[in-house]
Write an enzyme that holds these catalytic residues in place. Structure first.
Site, mmCIF file in Angstrom:
data_model
loop_
_atom_site.group_PDB
_atom_site.id
_atom_site.type_symbol
_atom_site.label_atom_id
_atom_site.label_comp_id
_atom_site.label_asym_id
_atom_site.label_seq_id
_atom_site.Cartn_x
_atom_site.Cartn_y
_atom_site.Cartn_z
ATOM 1 N N GLY A 11 0.778 -1.227 0.000
ATOM 2 C CA GLY A 11 0.000 0.000 0.000
ATOM 3 C C GLY A 11 0.810 1.278 0.000
ATOM 4 O O GLY A 11 0.347 2.313 0.499
ATOM 5 N N HIS A 108 -0.737 2.228 -13.080
ATOM 6 C CA HIS A 108 -0.082 1.090 -13.741
ATOM 7 C C HIS A 108 1.376 1.459 -13.975
ATOM 8 O O HIS A 108 1.661 2.563 -14.455
ATOM 9 C CB HIS A 108 -0.787 0.792 -15.072
ATOM 10 C CG HIS A 108 -0.185 -0.352 -15.836
ATOM 11 N ND1 HIS A 108 -0.422 -1.671 -15.502
ATOM 12 C CD2 HIS A 108 0.643 -0.367 -16.900
ATOM 13 C CE1 HIS A 108 0.257 -2.443 -16.347
ATOM 14 N NE2 HIS A 108 0.906 -1.685 -17.202
HETATM 15 C C1 GRF Z 1 3.879 -1.781 -7.409
HETATM 16 O O1 GRF Z 1 4.479 -2.697 -8.305
HETATM 17 C C2 GRF Z 1 3.392 -0.581 -8.173
HETATM 18 O O2 GRF Z 1 4.223 -0.333 -9.292
HETATM 19 C C3 GRF Z 1 2.018 -0.986 -8.618
HETATM 20 O O3 GRF Z 1 1.522 -1.838 -7.596
HETATM 21 C C4 GRF Z 1 2.621 -2.428 -6.869
HETATM 22 C C5 GRF Z 1 2.470 -2.261 -5.372
HETATM 23 O O4 GRF Z 1 2.252 -0.938 -5.095
HETATM 24 N N1 GRF Z 1 1.181 0.169 -8.801
HETATM 25 P P1 GRF Z 1 1.882 -0.461 -3.575
HETATM 26 O O5 GRF Z 1 3.189 -0.271 -2.844
HETATM 27 O O6 GRF Z 1 1.054 -1.569 -2.921
HETATM 28 O O7 GRF Z 1 1.127 0.815 -3.749
#
Ligand code: GRF
Length: 194
Positions: A11, A108
């Site tokens: 997150g 994304h």
């Molecule tokens: C990461 O690979 C990011 O690039 C994508 O989701 C994954 C986890 O992101 N958007 P987060 O740290 O859980 O926000």
């Protein structure tokens, strides 16, 4: 504006979004929900005072509609105006998307339309791209294809691995998503370019 955020893991994007919604920001986080009860982001959201919910997708096996029917309960109870997917790793059905069409965002980790789907950084490296980055877009029925609301670019360095590139892109995600949400919550759909 009331914002619900869907996560699946750490997150880090959700944290930046929640922390950005303060002061004269037109939105506030009203829910953080996950498809995984062990997602570290749930505890981090709770510590920031945001109500959380976890609906484990595994008992539903391949029945996406049944999983989404459960996931909808806490979401609808929170009465969100905007839904933000942030590291949410489940594909949503067109029926779910239709309920939030025009007010559901996703981030994304590629410069869409390049590299929809997974393993975006390795694909950029394999293609020898000089640049990479991330995209915030409106979620539509077709995965990773909705109207682009913002993009941020980074240089690909010669010694980059998928991990080093992912870390650089993630740092830009943390700047891009809050900037897009603030503009979107104010009713402005013009894209943010970083
Ligand atoms: C990461 O690979 C990011 O690039 C994508 O989701 C994954 C986890 O992101 N958007 P987060 O740290 O859980 O926000």
């Amino acid at each position: 504006k009331r914002v619900a955020i869907l996560i699946s893991g750490g997150g880090s994007n959700m944290i930046r979004l929640v922390e950005s919604m303060e002061g004269d920001h037109p939105a506030r986080a009203v829910l953080v929900a996950s498809n995984d009860a062990s997602a570290a982001g749930l505890e981090r959201a709770a510590r920031l005072g945001v109500p959380t919910a976890a609906i484990d997708h595994r008992p539903f096996k391949g029945d996406r509609a049944a999983f989404e029917a459960e996931l909808l309960k806490p979401i609808l109870a929170a009465k969100p105006d905007i839904l933000c997917l942030a590291g949410f790793m489940r594909v949503l059905t067109p029926a779910f998307v239709a309920r939030f069409e025009g007010r559901m965002l996703n981030i994304h980790p590629s410069l869409l339309p390049l590299y929809p789907g997974l393993h975006t950084h390795q694909r950029a490296l394999d293609a020898g791209d000089a640049e990479a980055g991330c995209t915030v877009h409106e979620v539509t029925a077709v995965l990773d294809t909705g109207p682009i609301l913002g993009q941020a670019r980074v240089a690909v360095e010669p010694e980059d691995t998928a991990e080093t590139l992912a870390a650089r892109v993630l740092g830009m995600e943390h700047r891009l998503y809050p900037a897009v949400l603030r503009r979107f919550a104010a009713g402005d759909r013009s894209p943010v370019w970083l």
